[in-house]
Design a protein around this motif. Structure first.
Motif, PDB file in Angstrom:
ATOM      1  N   UNK A  43       0.832  -1.202   0.000  1.00 45.52           N
ATOM      2  CA  UNK A  43       0.000   0.000   0.000  1.00 45.52           C
ATOM      3  C   UNK A  43       0.866   1.252   0.000  1.00 45.52           C
ATOM      4  N   UNK A  44       1.946   1.240   0.782  1.00 48.63           N
ATOM      5  CA  UNK A  44       2.867   2.379   0.800  1.00 48.63           C
ATOM      6  C   UNK A  44       3.551   2.549  -0.549  1.00 48.63           C
ATOM      7  N   UNK A  45       3.923   1.428  -1.154  1.00 48.34           N
ATOM      8  CA  UNK A  45       4.560   1.489  -2.467  1.00 48.34           C
ATOM      9  C   UNK A  45       3.589   2.057  -3.502  1.00 48.34           C
ATOM     10  N   UNK A  46       2.329   1.627  -3.449  1.00 50.01           N
ATOM     11  CA  UNK A  46       1.323   2.145  -4.366  1.00 50.01           C
ATOM     12  C   UNK A  46       1.099   3.638  -4.150  1.00 50.01           C
ATOM     13  N   UNK A  47       1.017   4.066  -2.894  1.00 54.86           N
ATOM     14  CA  UNK A  47       0.869   5.495  -2.607  1.00 54.86           C
ATOM     15  C   UNK A  47       2.039   6.279  -3.175  1.00 54.86           C
ATOM     16  N   UNK A  48       3.237   5.747  -3.004  1.00 54.39           N
ATOM     17  CA  UNK A  48       4.430   6.418  -3.521  1.00 54.39           C
ATOM     18  C   UNK A  48       4.365   6.536  -5.057  1.00 54.39           C
ATOM     19  N   UNK A  49       3.977   5.450  -5.721  1.00 53.41           N
ATOM     20  CA  UNK A  49       3.876   5.482  -7.180  1.00 53.41           C
ATOM     21  C   UNK A  49       2.778   6.451  -7.628  1.00 53.41           C
ATOM     22  N   UNK A  50       1.658   6.482  -6.901  1.00 53.39           N
ATOM     23  CA  UNK A  50       0.586   7.433  -7.235  1.00 53.39           C
ATOM     24  C   UNK A  50       1.067   8.872  -7.067  1.00 53.39           C
ATOM     25  N   UNK A  51       1.851   9.139  -6.050  1.00 55.17           N
ATOM     26  CA  UNK A  51       2.388  10.482  -5.839  1.00 55.17           C
ATOM     27  C   UNK A  51       3.362  10.859  -6.956  1.00 55.17           C
ATOM     28  N   UNK A  52       4.136   9.894  -7.412  1.00 55.67           N
ATOM     29  CA  UNK A  52       5.054  10.171  -8.512  1.00 55.67           C
ATOM     30  C   UNK A  52       4.309  10.509  -9.804  1.00 55.67           C
ATOM     31  N   UNK A  53       3.235   9.787 -10.077  1.00 54.95           N
ATOM     32  CA  UNK A  53       2.466  10.046 -11.316  1.00 54.95           C
ATOM     33  C   UNK A  53       1.733  11.374 -11.230  1.00 54.95           C
ATOM     34  N   UNK A  54       1.319  11.789 -10.040  1.00 54.37           N
ATOM     35  CA  UNK A  54       0.653  13.091  -9.895  1.00 54.37           C
ATOM     36  C   UNK A  54       1.639  14.234 -10.108  1.00 54.37           C
ATOM     37  N   UNK A  55       2.886  14.002  -9.742  1.00 55.76           N
ATOM     38  CA  UNK A  55       3.911  15.044  -9.854  1.00 55.76           C
ATOM     39  C   UNK A  55       4.310  15.282 -11.312  1.00 55.76           C
TER      40      UNK A  55
END
Length: 56
Positions: A43-55
């Protein structure tokens, strides 16, 4: 006396069965904790990847 002996044998049999169930239950609890830890990590990894795509 035979009935008493039979009861003692049944008690011993049930005690052994209960010990086996306790061990199985403990293993299931350990497995569950490992799954929960892996779930949190993913879940943390997914959140991190989602934050990267938003950036981007």
């Amino acid at each position: 006396m035979s009935e008493y002996t039979d009861l003692l044998r049944e008690y011993a049999r049930l005690s052994v069965a209960n010990s086996g169930l306790s061990i199985d239950n403990s293993q299931l609890l350990i497995d569950n904790l490992q799954i929960e830890a892996e779930n949190m990590r993913l879940r943390q990894q997914l959140d991190h990847l989602n934050n990267l795509t938003r950036a981007c």
